[in-house]
Write a protein that holds these residues in place. Structure first.
Motif, PDB file in Angstrom:
ATOM      1  N   ARG A   1     -30.459 -14.271 -40.646  1.00  0.00           N
ATOM      2  CA  ARG A   1     -29.141 -14.752 -40.965  1.00  0.00           C
ATOM      3  C   ARG A   1     -28.316 -13.843 -41.530  1.00  0.00           C
ATOM      4  O   ARG A   1     -27.101 -13.593 -41.438  1.00  0.00           O
ATOM      5  CB  ARG A   1     -29.080 -16.165 -41.523  1.00  0.00           C
ATOM      6  CG  ARG A   1     -29.889 -17.230 -40.738  1.00  0.00           C
ATOM      7  CD  ARG A   1     -29.508 -18.761 -41.479  1.00  0.00           C
ATOM      8  NE  ARG A   1     -30.574 -18.589 -42.643  1.00  0.00           N
ATOM      9  CZ  ARG A   1     -31.627 -18.957 -42.801  1.00  0.00           C
ATOM     10  NH1 ARG A   1     -32.427 -19.666 -41.432  1.00  0.00           N
ATOM     11  NH2 ARG A   1     -32.280 -19.036 -43.808  1.00  0.00           N
TER      12      ARG A   1
ATOM     13  N   SER B   1     -27.034 -10.979 -39.350  1.00  0.00           N
ATOM     14  CA  SER B   1     -26.284 -11.444 -38.369  1.00  0.00           C
ATOM     15  C   SER B   1     -24.979 -11.642 -39.136  1.00  0.00           C
ATOM     16  O   SER B   1     -23.832 -11.107 -38.515  1.00  0.00           O
ATOM     17  CB  SER B   1     -26.686 -12.819 -37.946  1.00  0.00           C
ATOM     18  OG  SER B   1     -25.722 -13.251 -36.941  1.00  0.00           O
ATOM     19  N   ALA B   2     -24.886 -12.090 -40.125  1.00  0.00           N
ATOM     20  CA  ALA B   2     -23.534 -12.097 -40.954  1.00  0.00           C
ATOM     21  C   ALA B   2     -23.064 -10.804 -41.121  1.00  0.00           C
ATOM     22  O   ALA B   2     -21.755 -10.405 -41.298  1.00  0.00           O
ATOM     23  CB  ALA B   2     -23.871 -12.934 -42.163  1.00  0.00           C
ATOM     24  N   TRP B   3     -23.822  -9.783 -41.498  1.00  0.00           N
ATOM     25  CA  TRP B   3     -23.480  -8.412 -41.686  1.00  0.00           C
ATOM     26  C   TRP B   3     -22.954  -7.763 -40.622  1.00  0.00           C
ATOM     27  O   TRP B   3     -21.997  -7.111 -40.748  1.00  0.00           O
ATOM     28  CB  TRP B   3     -24.712  -7.634 -42.392  1.00  0.00           C
ATOM     29  CG  TRP B   3     -24.259  -6.292 -42.860  1.00  0.00           C
ATOM     30  CD1 TRP B   3     -23.862  -5.816 -44.305  1.00  0.00           C
ATOM     31  CD2 TRP B   3     -24.663  -4.994 -42.424  1.00  0.00           C
ATOM     32  NE1 TRP B   3     -23.686  -4.523 -44.169  1.00  0.00           N
ATOM     33  CE2 TRP B   3     -24.122  -4.035 -43.255  1.00  0.00           C
ATOM     34  CE3 TRP B   3     -25.198  -4.748 -40.889  1.00  0.00           C
ATOM     35  CZ2 TRP B   3     -24.075  -2.840 -42.816  1.00  0.00           C
ATOM     36  CZ3 TRP B   3     -25.203  -3.396 -40.704  1.00  0.00           C
ATOM     37  CH2 TRP B   3     -24.811  -2.389 -41.357  1.00  0.00           C
TER      38      TRP B   3
ATOM     39  N   THR C   1     -21.858  -9.343 -38.067  1.00  0.00           N
ATOM     40  CA  THR C   1     -20.630  -9.961 -37.672  1.00  0.00           C
ATOM     41  C   THR C   1     -19.280  -9.455 -38.506  1.00  0.00           C
ATOM     42  O   THR C   1     -18.244  -9.156 -37.807  1.00  0.00           O
ATOM     43  CB  THR C   1     -20.600 -11.207 -37.840  1.00  0.00           C
ATOM     44  OG1 THR C   1     -21.871 -11.978 -36.951  1.00  0.00           O
ATOM     45  CG2 THR C   1     -19.265 -12.100 -37.459  1.00  0.00           C
ATOM     46  N   GLU C   2     -19.468  -9.275 -39.670  1.00  0.00           N
ATOM     47  CA  GLU C   2     -18.294  -8.699 -40.575  1.00  0.00           C
ATOM     48  C   GLU C   2     -18.006  -7.460 -40.004  1.00  0.00           C
ATOM     49  O   GLU C   2     -17.046  -6.843 -40.071  1.00  0.00           O
ATOM     50  CB  GLU C   2     -19.023  -8.631 -41.972  1.00  0.00           C
ATOM     51  CG  GLU C   2     -17.989  -8.290 -43.106  1.00  0.00           C
ATOM     52  CD  GLU C   2     -18.307  -8.377 -44.425  1.00  0.00           C
ATOM     53  OE1 GLU C   2     -17.503  -7.765 -45.140  1.00  0.00           O
ATOM     54  OE2 GLU C   2     -19.443  -8.956 -44.583  1.00  0.00           O
TER      55      GLU C   2
ATOM     56  N   GLY D   1     -18.100  -6.241 -37.079  1.00  0.00           N
ATOM     57  CA  GLY D   1     -17.511  -6.322 -35.999  1.00  0.00           C
ATOM     58  C   GLY D   1     -18.416  -5.725 -34.511  1.00  0.00           C
ATOM     59  O   GLY D   1     -17.896  -5.561 -33.617  1.00  0.00           O
TER      60      GLY D   1
ATOM     61  N   GLU E   1     -21.489  -9.246 -29.546  1.00  0.00           N
ATOM     62  CA  GLU E   1     -22.485 -10.125 -29.421  1.00  0.00           C
ATOM     63  C   GLU E   1     -23.784  -9.527 -28.889  1.00  0.00           C
ATOM     64  O   GLU E   1     -24.662  -9.757 -29.217  1.00  0.00           O
ATOM     65  CB  GLU E   1     -21.638 -11.455 -28.199  1.00  0.00           C
ATOM     66  CG  GLU E   1     -22.898 -12.252 -27.878  1.00  0.00           C
ATOM     67  CD  GLU E   1     -23.230 -13.150 -29.099  1.00  0.00           C
ATOM     68  OE1 GLU E   1     -24.350 -14.031 -28.688  1.00  0.00           O
ATOM     69  OE2 GLU E   1     -22.638 -13.180 -30.153  1.00  0.00           O
TER      70      GLU E   1
ATOM     71  N   ARG F   1     -25.319  -7.569 -31.182  1.00  0.00           N
ATOM     72  CA  ARG F   1     -25.950  -7.952 -32.347  1.00  0.00           C
ATOM     73  C   ARG F   1     -27.212  -8.834 -32.197  1.00  0.00           C
ATOM     74  O   ARG F   1     -27.996  -8.927 -32.935  1.00  0.00           O
ATOM     75  CB  ARG F   1     -24.729  -8.823 -32.702  1.00  0.00           C
ATOM     76  CG  ARG F   1     -25.268  -9.815 -34.116  1.00  0.00           C
ATOM     77  CD  ARG F   1     -24.208 -10.627 -34.471  1.00  0.00           C
ATOM     78  NE  ARG F   1     -23.627 -11.496 -33.333  1.00  0.00           N
ATOM     79  CZ  ARG F   1     -24.244 -12.863 -33.417  1.00  0.00           C
ATOM     80  NH1 ARG F   1     -25.215 -13.047 -34.122  1.00  0.00           N
ATOM     81  NH2 ARG F   1     -24.026 -13.539 -32.366  1.00  0.00           N
TER      82      ARG F   1
ATOM     83  N   ASP G   1     -13.470  -3.849 -33.415  1.00  0.00           N
ATOM     84  CA  ASP G   1     -12.763  -5.120 -33.230  1.00  0.00           C
ATOM     85  C   ASP G   1     -12.479  -5.342 -31.605  1.00  0.00           C
ATOM     86  O   ASP G   1     -11.334  -6.135 -31.307  1.00  0.00           O
ATOM     87  CB  ASP G   1     -11.145  -4.927 -33.722  1.00  0.00           C
ATOM     88  CG  ASP G   1     -11.295  -4.823 -35.160  1.00  0.00           C
ATOM     89  OD1 ASP G   1     -10.643  -4.153 -35.836  1.00  0.00           O
ATOM     90  OD2 ASP G   1     -12.474  -5.465 -35.964  1.00  0.00           O
TER      91      ASP G   1
ATOM     92  N   ASP H   1     -14.206  -7.067 -29.363  1.00  0.00           N
ATOM     93  CA  ASP H   1     -14.505  -8.318 -28.752  1.00  0.00           C
ATOM     94  C   ASP H   1     -13.046  -9.358 -29.053  1.00  0.00           C
ATOM     95  O   ASP H   1     -12.905 -10.226 -28.628  1.00  0.00           O
ATOM     96  CB  ASP H   1     -15.531  -8.875 -29.557  1.00  0.00           C
ATOM     97  CG  ASP H   1     -17.062  -8.605 -28.985  1.00  0.00           C
ATOM     98  OD1 ASP H   1     -17.863  -8.725 -29.693  1.00  0.00           O
ATOM     99  OD2 ASP H   1     -16.759  -7.773 -27.862  1.00  0.00           O
TER     100      ASP H   1
END
Length: 250
Positions: free
Chosen positions: A28, A31-33, A35-36, A38, A41, A44, A138, A140
């Motif tokens: 988790r 994943s958050a790191w 996502t931040e 960029g 999917e 990631r 960026d 996505d």
């Protein structure tokens, strides 16, 4: 073309005890790191699965027979867009069994999902994963998902995990299908099923993905079940490609 972010992403560092219960939290946080940062999917998901396997190996094997010890996870991206994740423990490396069965295939899974995996033993074990990010941070944001885009998810509600695909599975989306199937089957070691009932296009690249997983399944002693409606284009593609002999078409 040069892309510059407004702020530099800080290195992620997690220090915790090497126990299996810690692995979901690591996924988790990672994943958050990502996502931040960029990260796309597909990248990631593959990175999370590979890092999760490395952490699970440390939690299950590094301190076997002793009290659980420390484990650290660090992640950083260099100026060339190469992501490096290092998982370190202070235990003892245990070589995988010759026939590990459903477990012990972490290295296989990691090598299928990232560009390189190195393992160093020095007063403990450090597993380093390297992966060159394939999209600008960026990218996505300029490609919102629509009802016509492919959607591939893992359904774990039943007795076996089921990978469900919907939409056109073209050459680009075949990579996403591969990642989900490897995730659901633990690199091919555990039985899973594939549901293609909602697929509107099934490319040759997607056929190769299913063929590769079906061969791994055969070697592991299980058979891949594929759900594709009779009379549909996807069913026809699977039949003429010769996959019917390797999978159970339902």
């Amino acid at each position: 073309m040069v892309h510059r972010r407004a702020a530099t992403q800080q290195t992620l560092r997690l220090d915790l005890t090497a126990v299996p219960q810690a692995v979901p939290g690591i996924r988790r946080r990672l994943s958050a790191w990502l996502t931040e940062l960029g990260v796309g999917e597909q990248d990631r998901v593959g990175i999370m699965v590979a890092a999760g396997e490395a952490c699970a190996n440390a939690a299950e094997h590094a301190y076997r027979g002793t009290e659980p010890g420390p484990m650290s996870v660090t992640a950083a991206v260099d100026i060339d867009g190469v992501l490096t994740i290092a998982i370190r423990d202070e235990g003892t490396w245990r070589p995988p069994d010759r026939d590990p069965g459903d477990r012990g295939r972490g290295l296989l899974i990691m090598r299928q999902l990232v560009d390189s995996v190195t393992l160093v033993e020095d007063h403990g074990t450090t597993v380093t994963l390297s992966f060159r990010l394939r999209q600008t941070p960026d990218a996505d944001l300029d490609q919102p998902r629509t009802a016509e885009n492919v959607d591939v998810v893992v359904d774990r509600e039943g007795e076996r995990p089921v990978v469900r695909a919907r939409g056109p599975v073209d050459a680009l989306c075949a990579e996403q299908l591969r990642i989900r199937m490897l995730e659901a089957s633990h690199g091919g070691a555990a039985p899973m099923e594939l549901d293609l009932a909602g697929v509107t296009l099934f490319s040759s690249a997607a056929v190769r993905v299913v063929l590769a997983v079906a061969r791994i399944a055969r070697d592991e002693g299980w058979r891949l079940a594929v759900h594709a409606p009779e009379g549909g284009v996807t069913r026809h593609v699977l039949e003429i490609s010769g996959l019917a002999g390797l999978v159970d078409l339902r």
